[in-house]
Design a protein around this motif. Structure first.
Motif, PDB file in Angstrom:
ATOM      1  N   ARG A 174       0.831  -1.205   0.000  1.00 46.73           N
ATOM      2  CA  ARG A 174       0.000   0.000   0.000  1.00 46.73           C
ATOM      3  C   ARG A 174       0.864   1.253   0.000  1.00 46.73           C
ATOM      4  O   ARG A 174       0.548   2.249  -0.668  1.00 46.73           O
ATOM      5  CB  ARG A 174      -0.911  -0.039   1.221  1.00 46.73           C
ATOM      6  CG  ARG A 174      -2.059   0.891   1.060  1.00 46.73           C
ATOM      7  CD  ARG A 174      -3.123   0.677   2.094  1.00 46.73           C
ATOM      8  NE  ARG A 174      -3.942   1.859   2.148  1.00 46.73           N
ATOM      9  CZ  ARG A 174      -4.227   2.509   3.261  1.00 46.73           C
ATOM     10  NH1 ARG A 174      -3.802   2.058   4.421  1.00 46.73           N
ATOM     11  NH2 ARG A 174      -4.957   3.591   3.211  1.00 46.73           N
ATOM     12  N   ASP A 203     -13.846   0.392   5.552  1.00 47.40           N
ATOM     13  CA  ASP A 203     -14.187   0.375   6.981  1.00 47.40           C
ATOM     14  C   ASP A 203     -15.593  -0.176   7.213  1.00 47.40           C
ATOM     15  O   ASP A 203     -15.824  -0.945   8.130  1.00 47.40           O
ATOM     16  CB  ASP A 203     -14.111   1.789   7.575  1.00 47.40           C
ATOM     17  CG  ASP A 203     -12.660   2.158   7.921  1.00 47.40           C
ATOM     18  OD1 ASP A 203     -11.841   1.237   8.065  1.00 47.40           O
ATOM     19  OD2 ASP A 203     -12.384   3.354   8.060  1.00 47.40           O
ATOM     20  N   ARG A 243     -10.118   1.782  12.981  1.00 46.10           N
ATOM     21  CA  ARG A 243     -10.267   2.593  11.774  1.00 46.10           C
ATOM     22  C   ARG A 243      -9.101   2.302  10.862  1.00 46.10           C
ATOM     23  O   ARG A 243      -8.033   1.933  11.316  1.00 46.10           O
ATOM     24  CB  ARG A 243     -10.301   4.080  12.142  1.00 46.10           C
ATOM     25  CG  ARG A 243     -11.604   4.542  12.751  1.00 46.10           C
ATOM     26  CD  ARG A 243     -12.702   4.679  11.718  1.00 46.10           C
ATOM     27  NE  ARG A 243     -14.010   4.697  12.350  1.00 46.10           N
ATOM     28  CZ  ARG A 243     -14.747   3.616  12.574  1.00 46.10           C
ATOM     29  NH1 ARG A 243     -14.314   2.408  12.216  1.00 46.10           N
ATOM     30  NH2 ARG A 243     -15.924   3.707  13.144  1.00 46.10           N
ATOM     31  N   ARG A 244      -9.324   2.506   9.614  1.00 51.55           N
ATOM     32  CA  ARG A 244      -8.297   2.238   8.625  1.00 51.55           C
ATOM     33  C   ARG A 244      -7.178   3.271   8.763  1.00 51.55           C
ATOM     34  O   ARG A 244      -7.444   4.472   8.771  1.00 51.55           O
ATOM     35  CB  ARG A 244      -8.951   2.352   7.250  1.00 51.55           C
ATOM     36  CG  ARG A 244      -8.100   1.929   6.124  1.00 51.55           C
ATOM     37  CD  ARG A 244      -8.996   1.263   5.089  1.00 51.55           C
ATOM     38  NE  ARG A 244      -8.267   0.991   3.877  1.00 51.55           N
ATOM     39  CZ  ARG A 244      -8.240   1.823   2.848  1.00 51.55           C
ATOM     40  NH1 ARG A 244      -8.878   2.958   2.874  1.00 51.55           N
ATOM     41  NH2 ARG A 244      -7.549   1.509   1.775  1.00 51.55           N
ATOM     42  N   PRO A 245      -5.924   2.798   8.867  1.00 47.97           N
ATOM     43  CA  PRO A 245      -4.835   3.779   8.954  1.00 47.97           C
ATOM     44  C   PRO A 245      -4.758   4.567   7.642  1.00 47.97           C
ATOM     45  O   PRO A 245      -5.051   4.045   6.579  1.00 47.97           O
ATOM     46  CB  PRO A 245      -3.588   2.922   9.162  1.00 47.97           C
ATOM     47  CG  PRO A 245      -3.965   1.532   8.786  1.00 47.97           C
ATOM     48  CD  PRO A 245      -5.442   1.411   8.858  1.00 47.97           C
ATOM     49  N   ARG A 246      -4.344   5.819   7.752  1.00 48.39           N
ATOM     50  CA  ARG A 246      -4.243   6.616   6.524  1.00 48.39           C
ATOM     51  C   ARG A 246      -3.078   6.151   5.677  1.00 48.39           C
ATOM     52  O   ARG A 246      -2.071   5.689   6.182  1.00 48.39           O
ATOM     53  CB  ARG A 246      -4.040   8.095   6.886  1.00 48.39           C
ATOM     54  CG  ARG A 246      -5.330   8.733   7.307  1.00 48.39           C
ATOM     55  CD  ARG A 246      -5.097  10.089   7.938  1.00 48.39           C
ATOM     56  NE  ARG A 246      -6.383  10.614   8.376  1.00 48.39           N
ATOM     57  CZ  ARG A 246      -7.218  11.263   7.587  1.00 48.39           C
ATOM     58  NH1 ARG A 246      -6.901  11.483   6.314  1.00 48.39           N
ATOM     59  NH2 ARG A 246      -8.371  11.692   8.047  1.00 48.39           N
ATOM     60  N   ARG A 247      -3.244   6.306   4.396  1.00 44.76           N
ATOM     61  CA  ARG A 247      -2.175   5.949   3.467  1.00 44.76           C
ATOM     62  C   ARG A 247      -0.969   6.841   3.757  1.00 44.76           C
ATOM     63  O   ARG A 247      -1.115   8.052   3.881  1.00 44.76           O
ATOM     64  CB  ARG A 247      -2.676   6.183   2.039  1.00 44.76           C
ATOM     65  CG  ARG A 247      -1.786   5.641   0.960  1.00 44.76           C
ATOM     66  CD  ARG A 247      -2.383   6.007  -0.385  1.00 44.76           C
ATOM     67  NE  ARG A 247      -3.531   5.176  -0.738  1.00 44.76           N
ATOM     68  CZ  ARG A 247      -3.434   4.056  -1.462  1.00 44.76           C
ATOM     69  NH1 ARG A 247      -2.256   3.669  -1.892  1.00 44.76           N
ATOM     70  NH2 ARG A 247      -4.502   3.370  -1.737  1.00 44.76           N
ATOM     71  N   ARG A 248       0.204   6.217   3.914  1.00 45.61           N
ATOM     72  CA  ARG A 248       1.409   7.017   4.189  1.00 45.61           C
ATOM     73  C   ARG A 248       1.848   7.789   2.961  1.00 45.61           C
ATOM     74  O   ARG A 248       1.699   7.331   1.846  1.00 45.61           O
ATOM     75  CB  ARG A 248       2.561   6.086   4.583  1.00 45.61           C
ATOM     76  CG  ARG A 248       2.456   5.602   5.991  1.00 45.61           C
ATOM     77  CD  ARG A 248       3.837   5.192   6.476  1.00 45.61           C
ATOM     78  NE  ARG A 248       3.690   4.146   7.496  1.00 45.61           N
ATOM     79  CZ  ARG A 248       4.437   3.071   7.543  1.00 45.61           C
ATOM     80  NH1 ARG A 248       5.384   2.870   6.664  1.00 45.61           N
ATOM     81  NH2 ARG A 248       4.250   2.179   8.491  1.00 45.61           N
TER      82      ARG A 248
END
Lengths: 256, 256
Positions: free
Chosen positions: A170, A228, B250-255
């Motif tokens: 990702r 989510d 929650r889904r971690p934010r895209r780095r």
């Protein structure tokens, strides 16, 4: 071991015996057997069926694979042992889908055995036996990939994945479709499109939908997916299965 | 494999590596590795801690073992690999507790290896290496027991048990204390005293309570135990862990 079809857990006993055999053949490592047990428990808690929200995820996954420029399906030992035929069927249903062996515990012999297993099941071309590129920031052998496969992919379908690699892909800007029965795992949380379903059911449904889209002639799109929300629905599904089981689950009376 | 203590799942990775090693030594069979994975998933859903209701069950179990005329602790490959030291500590805390090797997949060599492992951990006497009796109605090698041990026991502590044997013991009128992380398993449902907790935590707490009861001088009793209520509490605990996880997850934010 003799397995009776009347045993209440017959199907999972057959699958387990098959995995133990794949282990003896050097296709699955001990850690893979433990991982399978974890999946089994979650499938049990999901009622061992594909939920409506998992089915929706599988349909979007089919579109993404068809819409991708370079779609790749990553295969490890467990995937080869559990679903080599389903992998072959999906590769037929999605033209251009590359199939690549990618292992956490890699030895050249094991990679070859897995590729052989896939070819016997009908996969024409298998990448990853001799890696030609490397993905950064990954300490395990998972980093070793094929330059024409995972390295260059825009959409990666990664069944039974570990969280580190899902995150690494990702971070590289690749779209990750995960198949993972644990909706709380790091893989499920990191994935752009988490499919919370059992592997063979998920691959079969993705292939069916891919054939449907192609027959319909409509143009597949990389349409947005509510990751989510899908995971939250899987958690609610587990809650429902548990409540039903709790209501049913009374202690059998002591036999005379 | 290198394991980093900073990995989010470090502890279970260490346990898994130990089990893979026990497998290479011929102590654990492939099916045992899969079973461990199932347990891991349930422990994860129970928050990897001993719930108040499990603790109460462990305390009653200690009393039952102390009050029994012939208490026996049954040991299989997974139990020996995961908790040989805890088995030895419990055998010290409960005078008269027999320790018996009992295997679903039995070979003489495997039974010997498991007995050796237990002795190295400090268990003085190990039954079951050469079975001297048989329990009826059980198709697997689980039926092979020791005449002075499981065969004659009034209270059997059976960790990581299969449902068939738990049922066979109960049918014989023996009291079954199970340690099983799945509150819905047949073993948990059949047991007179189901402990829904991780093996090493459960054995440690039972031993601690046994020492406490003996120090106090009060007389242990085979007091009644609300098995159904305990399993229902475990299911509610899983529900609570899932709700908390769902809220947090929650889904971690895209780095970048």
């Amino acid at each position: 071991m003799r397995l009776s079809p009347r045993h209440p857990r017959y199907r999972s006993l057959v699958v387990r015996a098959g995995l133990a055999e794949a282990h003896r053949q050097g296709i699955i490592v001990p850690e893979g057997l433990i991982a399978h047990g974890r999946g089994e428990a979650f499938d049990y808690l999901l009622g061992e069926r594909t939920s409506p929200s998992a089915r929706r995820a599988e349909r979007v996954a089919a579109e993404w694979l068809l819409a991708a420029r370079r779609p790749v399906l990553s295969v490890n030992g467990n995937v080869a042992a559990l679903a080599a035929r389903e992998v072959a069927a999906l590769a037929r249903a999605v033209p251009g889908l590359a199939v690549e062996v990618n292992l956490f515990h890699r030895t050249p012999a094991r990679a070859r055995r897995i590729a052989d297993q896939l070819r016997r099941a009908g996969v024409r071309s298998v990448l990853g036996v001799r890696p030609t590129a490397k993905i950064g920031r990954l300490p395990s052998d998972r980093a070793l990939v094929d330059r024409r496969g995972i390295y260059a992919a825009d959409v990666c379908l990664v069944p039974l994945e570990d969280g580190d690699r899902a995150e690494a892909l990702r971070t590289r800007g690749q779209r990750v479709i995960a198949i993972d029965l644990n909706p709380l795992s790091r893989t499920s949380r990191v994935a752009d499109l988490p499919i919370v379903d059992e592997l063979t059911r998920a691959l079969t449904e993705i292939a069916r939908e891919a054939r449907r889209v192609r027959r319909s002639g409509r143009r597949p799109r990389l349409r947005p997916f509510p990751a989510d929300r899908t995971r939250a629905e899987a958690l609610r599904e587990i809650g429902r299965v548990l409540s039903r089981a709790a209501a049913r689950s009374r202690r059998p009376r002591r036999r005379a």
